[in-house]
Design an enzyme around this catalytic site. Structure first.
Site, PDB file in Angstrom:
ATOM      1  N   TYR A 190       0.913  -4.271  12.189  1.00  0.00           N
ATOM      2  CA  TYR A 190       0.813  -2.839  11.884  1.00  0.00           C
ATOM      3  C   TYR A 190       1.651  -1.956  12.810  1.00  0.00           C
ATOM      4  O   TYR A 190       2.195  -0.949  12.372  1.00  0.00           O
ATOM      5  CB  TYR A 190      -0.660  -2.407  11.831  1.00  0.00           C
ATOM      6  N   HIS A 221       0.825  -1.224   0.000  1.00  0.00           N
ATOM      7  CA  HIS A 221       0.000   0.000   0.000  1.00  0.00           C
ATOM      8  C   HIS A 221       0.856   1.269   0.000  1.00  0.00           C
ATOM      9  O   HIS A 221       0.500   2.273   0.609  1.00  0.00           O
ATOM     10  CB  HIS A 221      -0.945   0.034   1.204  1.00  0.00           C
ATOM     11  N   ASN A 250     -10.329  -2.822   2.410  1.00  0.00           N
ATOM     12  CA  ASN A 250     -10.021  -2.800   0.978  1.00  0.00           C
ATOM     13  C   ASN A 250     -11.302  -2.582   0.174  1.00  0.00           C
ATOM     14  O   ASN A 250     -12.394  -2.611   0.727  1.00  0.00           O
ATOM     15  CB  ASN A 250      -9.400  -4.138   0.557  1.00  0.00           C
ATOM     16  N   HIS A 257      -4.040   0.919  11.933  1.00  0.00           N
ATOM     17  CA  HIS A 257      -3.822  -0.340  12.643  1.00  0.00           C
ATOM     18  C   HIS A 257      -5.177  -0.961  12.985  1.00  0.00           C
ATOM     19  O   HIS A 257      -5.966  -0.324  13.690  1.00  0.00           O
ATOM     20  CB  HIS A 257      -3.043  -0.049  13.934  1.00  0.00           C
TER      21      HIS A 257
END
Ligand code: HDE
Length: 719
Positions: A367, A80, A153, A344
């Site tokens: 994360y 990403h 997503n 996160h």
């Protein structure tokens, strides 16, 4: 005590703005200084031993400036990396207190500030926006009770079922290690080698090969939390929940050929589109949706709620739209906000909790860990964009780049010297309490049998697509596998496709010049350890209780608006100014954006002698960044366009990409000559020699349809 929770919504929003304000630089009327505040007298010349002499080490101003420059880059996100973001607000329509105690979901009067980052997954930070890829849709809610991050997503499922496979998946899709080719693309051997050995990825692969992976705009994508989460209410009662974002402009994509061209013409297409829409006040909006499943119904489905490769079809559990997200402000600084924001899935608020989805469980580790290498310090939460608006008090201290100046002698708990502060919060004061899930199991490295069905939802997805969408999926597989050099990998994929849909496998095989395996090849399940014979645990295909889900096809999306659509007007000197202006007025009234494209920049003069400003010349403009084309009349203008190869190419290409085209007056001849009758009976080509009043209305209807995909299936595209 934390009394922030009693504050009203506006104060929360203000708090975030003030928080950012404190750190926002305003150089208006200020002197140039060093980082220590010393005013600089000469920012043009370094300090030298004489006018023609060597530069002196003493030049602390030069050294400070260059040192800072040398260290400007931080590691890009490992996945990403390429993204764009915006600020906004979220508001719930009605209290969800029945299901959750999360305050931002219980008070319809509360406006919660948010920061949302969209991204592609595989490409580097400078890669094209239009890669065939999953898009990240990460939302940070700055709630009164702390930050809640919904890191989702634009595809509702994932490639793998267990976090331990994530590094393998990403290594396979990233550029190959020996030559770092290709950038931002899954069309290469290592990716298809991996996924064909991991049949659990097949549902996701179907989505990835669909047009969902080449969105028209971030503003026209759905978003999904993917994993099943939990809501917990004030009484401690839990239910399962899946999160959705539904764009009010509908879900739309570009054509693959268009995507490849946009990548060359404007690799910032999505980033620019988001920025310009917000800049123009056309704020992107999504409704927040939830699918709620009672705890008692956990096992009532033919799939496992904990399996992240499965959706809950909307026909089985409808999506309730419970609130709205509006993006209304562009960031001031890309690096400080979009690059430094740290999401996160473990940033939770009371009232929301995890499930045992093994992918989610692994993410909970990753994360924070990644922020340590990316942002360089466990103090990343102190960066303004990451700061909670709820007060933060704990005994964590020090570490690189610490901003907070903790006071006093006490940095431990329990303590008496600090009056016991900060102290634990009771549940009634919002203290987080993990949902008490009963566990009675062996500690094992294993995968539940309920995760073995890898194909039925892949088939459901394919069956739910329109004809055009199915054709695009066939083309996408053929393109991607065509780029795979190793024939055995292509063949293996065909074997797997036979498990999804025989027609799909046959069509792809035909395009690859290969034979579909006569007997479907059994895909081997690799989701087990060394002591299991993979042949003995084949993936299964469970009979799906529904055969088709309308929600899965973009053909059924919102098609009644042309808001923010970009329409190109092709014109030259002598254009019919009335026709041009009347169309412009009507399209803009309906919310579209129009641009005049002419042989050169500056102004053109209409047939009645009025000047019209030109927005782009044919040298700069390209049809692929527009949604539709209009050619107004005016003999002189049309004659000039006929001489302009780029103008002819422009409409040709728009036609090829199934866009709406309109022409009035002599403009009709231009279209007629260009397409030699091929536009006959095409519902998205509106030709009107007499400038009739309803031309604009028919044009608007055709643009709202987004694309006339039938044109493509009729295979009469001349370009
Ligand atoms: Fe991520 N993912 N991910 N991911 N992910 C990251 O965190 C990871 C997964 C998603 O705009 C990283 O800060 C693992 C699913 C988004 O900043 C990293 C696994 C979903 C973003 C990471 C997954 C996502 C990330 C890299 C498998 C959809 C961008 C930089 C267990 C629900 C957020 C960072 C942004 C980013 C790890 C799977 C979405 C490395 C280990 C499933 C939208 O921590």
């Amino acid at each position: 005590m934390n009394n922030k929770a009693n504050k009203n919504d506006n104060e929360t929003g203000d708090a975030k703005s003030k928080d950012l304000e404190m750190n926002r630089e305003d150089a208006t009327d200020q002197f140039l200084t060093t980082n220590q505040g010393l005013r600089i007298n000469d920012n043009q010349n370094s300090l030298k031993a004489g006018e023609r002499g060597a530069t002196l080490l003493e030049d602390f101003i030069l050294r400070e400036k260059i040192t800072h420059f040398d260290h400007e880059r931080i590691p890009e996100r490992i996945v990403h990396a390429r993204g764009a973001a915006a600020h906004g607000v979220f508001q719930v329509y009605e209290s969800m207190a029945k299901y959750t105690k999360a305050k931002f979901l219980c008070d319809p009067s509360r406006e919660t500030p948010v920061f949302v980052r969209f991204s592609t997954v595989a490409g580097s930070r400078g890669s094209t926006d239009l890669a065939r890829d999953v898009r990240g849709f990460a939302v940070k809610f700055y709630t009164d009770e702390g930050n809640f991050d919904l890191v989702g997503n634009n595809i509702p499922i994932f490639f793998i079922q267990d976090a331990i496979k994530f590094p393998d998946l990403i290594h396979a899709v990233k550029p190959e290690p020996h030559n770092e080719i290709p950038q931002a693309a899954s069309a290469h051997d290592t990716f298809w080698d991996f996924v064909t050995l991991m049949p659990e990825s097949m549902h996701m692969i179907m989505w990835l090969m669909s047009d969902r992976a080449i969105p028209r705009s971030f503003r026209m994508m759905e978003g999904f939390g993917i994993h099943t989460f939990r809501f917990i209410n004030e009484e401690g009662k839990a239910c399962f929940v899946k999160f959705h974002w539904k764009p009010l402009l509908g879900v739309h994509s570009v054509a693959w050929d268009e995507a490849t061209r946009i990548s060359g013409k404007d690799p910032d297409f999505h980033r620019r589109d988001l920025w310009e829409a917000i800049d123009d006040g056309a704020f992107p909006e999504w409704e927040f949706g939830v699918q709620i499943v009672a705890e008692a119904d956990e096992h009532k489905f033919e799939f496992d709620l904990l399996d992240p490769t499965k959706i809950i079809p909307e026909e089985l559990v409808p999506v309730q739209r419970i609130g709205k997200l509006t993006l209304n402000r562009n960031p001031d600084n890309f690096f400080a906000e979009t690059e430094q924001v740290a999401f996160h899935p473990g940033h939770l608020v009371s009232g929301i909790d995890f499930t045992n989805d093994p992918l989610l469980q692994g993410r909970l580790f990753s994360y924070t860990d990644t922020q340590l290498s990316r942002l360089g310090s466990p103090n990343f939460h102190e960066i303004p964009i990451n700061r909670s608006v709820a007060p933060v008090h704990n005994n964590q201290r020090d570490a690189q780049m610490r901003q907070t100046i903790n006071k006093g002698r006490v940095s431990y708990e329990p303590n008496s010297m600090g009056g016991g502060c900060p102290f634990q919060a009771m549940m009634k004061d919002g203290g987080f309490h993990t949902h008490e899930e009963r566990i009675d199991a062996k500690k094992v490295r294993a995968r539940s049998e309920s995760f073995h069905d890898h194909f039925s939802q892949a088939t459901l997805f394919f069956n739910s697509q329109s004809e055009a969408e199915k054709n695009h999926i066939v083309d996408a597989f053929s393109f991607e596998l065509g780029k795979v050099d190793i024939i055995e990998i292509r063949q293996r994929m065909l074997g797997i496709l036979t498990q999804v849909d025989m027609t799909l496998a046959t069509k792809v095989a035909d395009k690859l010049g290969l034979k579909v395996p006569a007997k479907p090849e059994e895909p081997v399940n690799h989701s087990f350890g060394a002591d299991t014979d993979p042949q003995s645990v084949q993936p299964t295909k469970v009979k799906s209780s529904i055969e088709k889900s309308d929600a899965l096809s973009m053909a059924n999306t919102v098609k009644d608006t042309i808001k923010t659509r970009k329409i190109a007007f092709l014109a030259a000197d002598g254009v019919d100014g009335d026709a041009l202006n009347s169309m412009k007025d009507q399209l803009e009234k309906a919310g579209a954006k129009t641009k005049v494209i002419a042989p050169k920049l500056g102004k053109i003069t209409s047939s009645d002698g009025k000047e019209i400003a030109v927005d782009e010349s044919f040298l700069i403009a390209t049809s692929v960044v527009y949604d539709a084309v209009f050619v107004p009349g005016g003999q002189q203008s049309v004659n000039a366009l006929k001489e302009e190869m780029d103008a002819i190419h422009f409409v040709n290409e728009a036609f090829k990409h199934c866009k709406a085209i309109a022409a009035t007056g002599e403009g009709v001849d231009f279209i007629g000559e260009t397409f030699a009758g091929k536009t006959k009976d095409d519902k998205a080509v509106i030709l009107n020699k007499d400038n009739a009043n309803d031309t604009a209305q028919s044009f608007i209807k055709a643009i709202a349809e987004h694309r006339n995909w039938e044109r493509e299936t009729a295979r009469k595209v001349p370009a």
